[in-house]
Write a protein that holds these residues in place. Structure first.
Motif, PDB file in Angstrom:
ATOM      1  N   HIS A 104      90.509 122.305  12.856  1.00  0.00           N
ATOM      2  CA  HIS A 104      90.921 123.330  11.848  1.00  0.00           C
ATOM      3  C   HIS A 104      92.426 123.517  12.000  1.00  0.00           C
ATOM      4  O   HIS A 104      93.051 123.386  13.120  1.00  0.00           O
TER       5      HIS A 104
ATOM      6  N   ILE B 114      89.634 118.588   7.210  1.00  0.00           N
ATOM      7  CA  ILE B 114      89.154 119.836   6.834  1.00  0.00           C
ATOM      8  C   ILE B 114      90.097 121.047   6.915  1.00  0.00           C
ATOM      9  O   ILE B 114      90.347 121.920   5.911  1.00  0.00           O
TER      10      ILE B 114
ATOM     11  N   SER C 168      89.368 115.732  13.880  1.00  0.00           N
ATOM     12  CA  SER C 168      89.082 116.741  13.004  1.00  0.00           C
ATOM     13  C   SER C 168      89.156 118.081  13.762  1.00  0.00           C
ATOM     14  O   SER C 168      88.125 118.347  14.398  1.00  0.00           O
TER      15      SER C 168
ATOM     16  N   SER D 205      82.424 119.646   5.858  1.00  0.00           N
ATOM     17  CA  SER D 205      83.745 121.048   5.992  1.00  0.00           C
ATOM     18  C   SER D 205      83.025 122.213   6.149  1.00  0.00           C
ATOM     19  O   SER D 205      83.546 122.980   6.865  1.00  0.00           O
TER      20      SER D 205
END
Length: 558
Positions: free
Chosen positions: A175, A444, A173, A490
């Motif tokens: 960005h 995310i 996970s 998130s």
């Protein structure tokens, strides 16, 4: 097609798709490619057959959000007897970005034949140690194994799980702008992959090639692969793709000569490709869900009623049907502004063509903002099959596609206006846009970067259905006292309860729109409960008092 602008050294690297697979994909290969419309469709549509035919093992695939349900993802599950008939009977359409694929996947798990085939495929993926390392899940790699008498006997280890908890999808996970550095390279610069796969246009008359309909992480991944002599480059050249441009030092194009060293080293493989551009199915937006329509209308009406602080802002829309429907609704509104977005879809383009968008901006490497009148800046696009959406992009000087690492950054969204989708929110201000229960549902993406940027003087609409169906088939509130244990988070409380420079964050459900930022926890709780589904408000108010002594107009028994 043998293109007129190929240099001789490039021509010598031309191979068939099967020759490319034979040369590039062997046991132990670690693959990197782009996501969504960056997907090299021909490669993934034939990869599973190659893996089986060559009896390959230990394959790592660093990709997310497949546009198609390739056999690599679901095996032969979608060939289940009676599957398509059932979809027709149940209305095979939805406005959700990947709604049709989601329904197809869901229907497959409800057919004994489809479920058996899917479980067999998942078992074979595990036996071969084929793993997807992903920062984002799409419906093609997100099929859930339901709990029933058959599955509890046939595959108890898979029940209630999707591939993110089966040892098949290994979530990383991150960005969106961090994807290449985090997923494809070690901190010291060493590559975690040994094969980069991508699609580009043929070279133009000046010898320049383009990434076409999407940049995302592809340009950065290619740049890293070109300088690493241990990394092979598998390049699909497709003249169906539009030639699109980047901006300044954030390119969406590359001179063909950049591949020359890799060609000389024997690690460049070129396949002439004629696959269609990945796209949503035709009519994907034609039959929207009532709840999504209701939320979108409320958002549009709210924007229209508050032009004093919504007009003139740079517009951003995220992946999801509700946000796209809101953009569609703005076409007939009196709102006017600018654009700066992660994803460009058909309705934002229509807004631009209708004269509603005056231009965009770009963030330079030193952090300064350059205004670009009459331009659209994004990092990837997503259109419908059978439309002229992609054709309008070909050599369009008003369209700029740049790497996510240069676009999906907080400072790009300062003082902007974003419309994005979420799945759940709780009393602490924690927001879930990526999972249900313990299972990752998407990822995310750019959510945190975008909303943290909007937190500086911007306007954010977080769109959420007030209820959802749980894994047990029951209906639940999407407003929680606390997000269920194991739910991916998130955004956190400070992302919403903070903000500065006059930012406004709104939660929009089909029950209404309410401001949720710059509030104390008690006022925040009151706000989110006010747009929760009426069937759950009384219980939510009771929990608010039990947990935090938050009082409402109606006295609650102590």
């Amino acid at each position: 097609m043998l293109h007129a602008h190929y240099p001789k050294w490039f021509e010598r690297r031309l191979v068939s798709n099967q020759q490319a697979l034979d040369a590039c994909v062997t046991s132990g290969t670690r693959i990197a490619s782009g996501f969504a419309t960056s997907e090299p469709h021909t490669f993934y549509s034939t990869l599973w057959d190659h893996i089986q035919a060559e009896d390959l093992t230990d394959i790592s695939i660093r990709q997310g959000l497949f546009m198609a349900a390739h056999r690599l993802c679901v095996g032969d599950a979608l060939k289940a007897e009676g599957l398509l008939d059932g979809l027709v009977e149940n209305g095979f359409s939805s406005t959700s970005i990947f709604g049709n694929l989601a329904r197809l996947a869901n229907a497959a798990t409800k057919k004994v034949d489809g479920l058996s085939r899917l479980i067999e495929h998942f078992q074979e993926l595990r036996e071969r140690r084929v793993v997807f390392v992903s920062a984002f899940l799409g419906q093609a790699s997100n099929m859930m194994i339901p709990s029933n008498a058959i599955t509890n006997v046939m595959a108890p280890d898979f029940v209630g799980r999707n591939p993110s908890r089966m040892g098949i999808v290994d979530m990383q996970s991150v960005h969106f702008p961090d994807a290449v550095d985090s997923v494809m390279r070690e901190p010291d610069g060493r590559m975690k992959v040994n094969l980069v796969v991508l699609v580009m246009t043929p070279p133009d008359e000046t010898g320049v090639m383009s990434h076409g309909v999407a940049n995302g992480a592809t340009a950065d991944a290619l740049a890293a692969g070109l300088v690493d002599e241990a990394t092979k480059i598998l390049l699909y050249v497709n003249d169906r793709y539009p030639f699109t441009f980047g901006y300044g030092d954030a390119p969406n194009t590359l001179p063909i000569d950049a591949f020359q060293d890799a060609a000389k080293q024997g690690r460049l493989f070129v396949v002439e490709d004629e696959a269609a551009i990945p796209a949503l199915p035709a009519g994907a937006f034609d039959h929207p869900a009532e709840t999504e329509v209701a939320i979108a209308k409320l958002v549009v009406d709210h924007i229209e009623a508050n032009l004093d602080f919504t007009a003139g802002r740079a517009l951003q829309v995220g992946i999801g049907g509700t946000g796209v429907l809101a953009i569609k609704g703005l076409i007939d509104s009196s709102w006017r502004g600018r654009v700066y977005t992660e994803m460009l879809e058909p309705f934002t383009l229509r807004l631009y063509e209708a004269g509603k968008l005056d231009g965009s901006h770009f963030i330079e490497r030193n952090g300064t903002r350059t205004d670009l009148p009459g331009k659209i800046v994004c990092t990837f696009t997503l259109g419908e099959a059978g439309t002229d959406f992609y054709e309008k992009m070909h050599k369009n000087p008003d369209l700029i596609l740049a790497p996510a690492s240069r676009v999906v950054i907080p400072e790009g969204f300062y003082r902007g206006m974003g419309i994005n989708n979420i799945l759940g929110i709780d009393f602490q201000g924690h927001v879930n846009s990526g999972g249900r229960g313990h299972n990752h549902y998407s990822g995310i993406g750019g959510a945190a970067a975008i909303n943290r940027g909007l937190g500086r003087g911007g306007v954010a609409y977080l769109c959420m259905k007030s209820t959802h169906t749980g894994l047990d088939g029951k209906r639940y509130s999407s407003v929680f006292p606390f997000l269920p244990e194991g739910t991916p988070v998130s955004l956190t409380g400070p992302d919403l309860m903070g903000t500065r420079e006059g930012a406004r964050f709104f939660l929009a459900t089909e029950q209404g729109v309410v401001r949720i930022n710059a509030l104390s926890q008690a006022d925040f709780i009151r706000a989110i409960i006010s747009v929760a589904h009426p069937d759950f408000r009384e219980e939510l108010e009771r929990r608010a008092f039990d947990e935090f002594r938050v009082r409402f107009r109606t006295p609650i028994e102590e």
